[in-house]
Design an enzyme around this catalytic site. Sequence first.
Site, PDB file in Angstrom:
ATOM      1  N   ASP A   9       3.099  -8.093  -0.440  1.00 26.19           N
ATOM      2  CA  ASP A   9       1.640  -8.018  -0.559  1.00 26.19           C
ATOM      3  C   ASP A   9       1.136  -6.630  -0.942  1.00 26.19           C
ATOM      4  OD1 ASP A   9       2.424  -6.894   1.852  1.00 26.19           O
ATOM      5  OD2 ASP A   9       0.592  -7.466   2.887  1.00 26.19           O
ATOM      6  N   GLU A  10       1.999  -5.767  -1.449  1.00 27.64           N
ATOM      7  CA  GLU A  10       1.580  -4.384  -1.676  1.00 27.64           C
ATOM      8  C   GLU A  10       2.325  -3.819  -2.875  1.00 27.64           C
ATOM      9  OE1 GLU A  10       1.386  -0.233   0.948  1.00 27.64           O
ATOM     10  OE2 GLU A  10       2.389  -2.018   1.744  1.00 27.64           O
ATOM     11  N   ASP A  24      -3.333  -3.756  -1.844  1.00 24.35           N
ATOM     12  CA  ASP A  24      -2.833  -4.233  -0.555  1.00 24.35           C
ATOM     13  C   ASP A  24      -3.601  -5.497  -0.211  1.00 24.35           C
ATOM     14  OD1 ASP A  24      -1.524  -4.490   1.816  1.00 24.35           O
ATOM     15  OD2 ASP A  24      -2.178  -2.586   2.667  1.00 24.35           O
TER      16      ASP A  24
END
Length: 464
Positions: free
Chosen positions: A105-106, A11
Amino acid sequence: MRAAPTILHLDMDAFFAAAEQAAKPSLRGKPVVVGGLGPRGVVATASYEARRFGVHSAMPMAQARRLAPNAAYLVPRFGFYRSISEQVMELLGRLSPLVEPLSLDEAFVDLEAGGVAEDRAGALEAGERLRRDILATTGLTGSVGLAGSKMLAKIASEEAKPDGLVLIEPGTERELLGPKSVRILPGVGPATGEHLRRAGMTTVSDLVEAGEDELVRLLGRAHGASLYRMAQGYDDRPVVAERDAKSVSVEDTFDVDLHDRVRIRIEVERLAERCVGRLRASGHSGRTIVLKVRRFDFSTLTRSETLRGPTDDPLVVREAAGRLLEGVDTTGGVRLLGVGVSGLADYTQEDLFAQAAEAAEDAGSPGGSGGGGAAEEVPAAEAVPEPEEPPAAERRWAPGNDVRHAVYGAGWVQGSGVGRVTVRFEEPQSPPGRVRTFLVDDPELEPGEPLPLVRGAEGEAAVA
């Protein structure tokens, strides 16, 4: 559940805001909020400095401004964030063929499937190497969680924030989860959490003590049984490399409620063309056109129409959305509009021109619902005109956007108003730059492109 912590969850830390701070030296170490800047905008991401004031994602922007009036408020630059995300995902792909992206983003990674980790030591080495590579490639930091399941790996990455790594040893799940809030478990949102609280269950250990039968009675068979297993630390969900998109959609919330029917129709057509742009970019077509209307009283209406075959033709989608709008009462005003396409496929109906002509003919016929007049018959290939560069006086100089000046070089917009725009001239690798103000129609000032956050040894851009 695995006997070794070989599932990794990455993350990125305050991704949008961190990317803006990396691109703008004068904002480093200062509160930064990224999101919609209108009266009804919401926070997309807040930097850790802004979070100290209580600002968080999904908060109304007006509330964020009250909490942190001196923060920098910027519009999102999704193209810029996407370019960084692609580099991060490429690094994850080097670890394993099984990478499950959850957002820009993860992502989850199955380290065992990639042959890079079979035990605790190998997982730790892979996680630390990934963090180093991300920093070297993008200039940004990410937090890593390692565990024997997806649920616990995600919990571990949350505990690792910011810029850390946490490994949860298999076998310690119940001890770790017991005192934590029920909200930490997948599938427990605000409504379910409140339902459980009213039943006297606020921690994970409360769920285990209540037993499966009680949870099934409260939440239903599927949800109750699943929640009981997760409360005990069991999660056998695999890392899935590809997740098929089910729909493509776009929507806009307006600063002021729309009342004019013609304006509403124009906005629907504009959204339809944006939606088709995303549809084509993803390589899909779709059969079902969906219109979403949120009215002045927050009531939300959804209407849909299913075509004979999948299409990615902008005229077809635009006309279908227009027909759906005719059946919606917009009296009182509209605060949000959205257009989507579902029933996705990777092909289009063979005779798109015939389908487009049929849609235009239906809209213009006496029994059609094309806005009350004859539809203009535009060939499908001309339905989406090439965008033209607006005159300088008409440009919107949004805070955070990149600009370039013929004399002063690259910079970004700090703010604009009363016919003027304020620009700070600096680059990712430079010291904090000077601020200058120009007329909005200054011929030497023009929109710019994002600059690389990191440069290679020979000065090549590491981030496009």
